[in-house]
Design a protein around this motif. Sequence first.
Motif, PDB file in Angstrom:
ATOM      1  N   SER A  67     -24.557  68.942 -18.537  1.00 15.45           N
ATOM      2  CA  SER A  67     -24.395  70.374 -18.824  1.00 15.45           C
ATOM      3  C   SER A  67     -23.342  71.008 -17.928  1.00 15.45           C
ATOM      4  N   ASP A  71     -20.534  71.621 -23.258  1.00 14.16           N
ATOM      5  CA  ASP A  71     -21.454  72.661 -23.738  1.00 14.16           C
ATOM      6  C   ASP A  71     -22.651  72.085 -24.486  1.00 14.16           C
ATOM      7  N   HIS A  72     -22.427  71.089 -25.323  1.00 14.39           N
ATOM      8  CA  HIS A  72     -23.501  70.518 -26.138  1.00 14.39           C
ATOM      9  C   HIS A  72     -23.636  69.034 -25.791  1.00 14.39           C
ATOM     10  N   VAL A  75     -24.820  66.286 -28.660  1.00  9.31           N
ATOM     11  CA  VAL A  75     -23.796  66.118 -29.703  1.00  9.31           C
ATOM     12  C   VAL A  75     -22.593  65.363 -29.148  1.00  9.31           C
ATOM     13  N   HIS A  76     -22.137  65.762 -27.970  1.00  5.04           N
ATOM     14  CA  HIS A  76     -20.972  65.117 -27.360  1.00  5.04           C
ATOM     15  C   HIS A  76     -21.273  63.652 -27.032  1.00  5.04           C
TER      16      HIS A  76
END
Length: 487
Positions: A67, A71-72, A75-76
């Motif tokens: 984090s 941001d995600h 997903v990343h």
Amino acid sequence: MIPSESRVIYVAEALPGSGKSAKFIDALPTLIHTSKTLYAMPTNALIKELALAIKLKAGISPLVITSDTVDHVTVHLEKVLAANTQPLVMITHEALRRVEPRLLGGWELVVDEVPSVSDCKSYIFDSISYLGSLGNYLTVDSKKKAALKLENIALVENMIKAKDSSALSDSALDVLKAMLTPKCGVEVEAQTNKGKRLVRIVRYRDFLPAFSYANSVHILANNVQDTLLGIHATYQGWQFEPSLFTPEFDGYGKRVELHPFLTTKYSKTQSMMQRNGKPADTWDEGVQLADWLRCITAMVGDEKGLAFAHQWMQYNFSESITKLPIDSRGINGYQDRHIAICLQHGNVSPDDALSFHTLSEMLGVPVAEVRKAIEFERFYESTLQAVARTSLRDRSSTEPVTLFVQSMDMAIYLQQKLGRLATINTDLVMTPWEKQESEKKKAKAQQQAEVISLLIEKGMSRQDIAIDLGIPYPTIKRWTKGLEQAA
């Protein structure tokens, strides 16, 4: 790729600071040419620290996905795993749990420290707050298991997505979130006479799917098999073998003096015992633990040290003693301290124990094994991690380390772990202050003695004794079982 049929977890079991991560870094130049590695750690801070060490020592820059960097995270991470091009990716334990496990096919998995598997918590609601929040949305069956009413599922989902908690307390919202979470159960106890209701969230973090799809799994920790993760894996058919990252380590090489508190089992109740034989409800300078801590204070003077204790322990340490959290993994910067006071306990509260049957069903592990593993993590593992925050693991320091620990049992455990230079000093050890018998227990014991006297010495029959003393006949029979009436 289908899940691995071999079901092997490779373990690098060694004391904190023994060089497990260093052994991994040493192997990296070869690993990056032959495999893709996913490295999981408990916290962002630890990842940042190790990533820097890898860059400085091995000349390799790992891809850090936390984090702090994206941001995600999930997903990343899933995109990176699917691409399968990065040689070394570093993530948290929680990211590992959340990621689609099938994407680990083709990756070697290294897990630093044992992830926490159990995630149970409980809340107390009064009758009004329960009815005004949870009672409107759920039903409870005869086994205390709660379920959302069908007509309310969409409503609750929308409330949580919109983060609209204006009408609900944080605890009520947490319970409703849990009811929408996979591998998570909510149980509601019956309302007490005082109008209180205990609501329990029972959840476990399942890492075995990720383990199943990875090419290989290595866990770097002090102890794996005695933890809840280890027990869960064992009952699911996993085997344990030594990891290639196991360091050559023959101890910290410095003298350690262990000072135990109690001769018997350590607990909050005994720590809070007063000389009058009654445990104090809140911290009091007259309790047994305070008495022991005053002896420590006199002994160490102004020397700098660390203390690990629960919130109920409110002893006023001097400024030279720094109080740290019970879960001390990843806390660094105190290797100049040669003293540690360890007061954490592993005893399970009655409320915690209520969740064990459900946790047992979820994990496929007997209740007794669940309890044993949780107590091990909370008591033995937590204490070992705590003492490793000191100069104990500093190879450049030769100054002796003094550890004040909870009991003789813990002193013996640590002595076995720390090796031949660790000794146990019993100068400060205390026998438990005796708990005063309640008046009710005293009266019962006196009554029982009178019954036995009337039967054996006076020759009265059991029926007559029951009538004479006004005690039920079955109770008289139980108290005098095996005793002969006088002739």
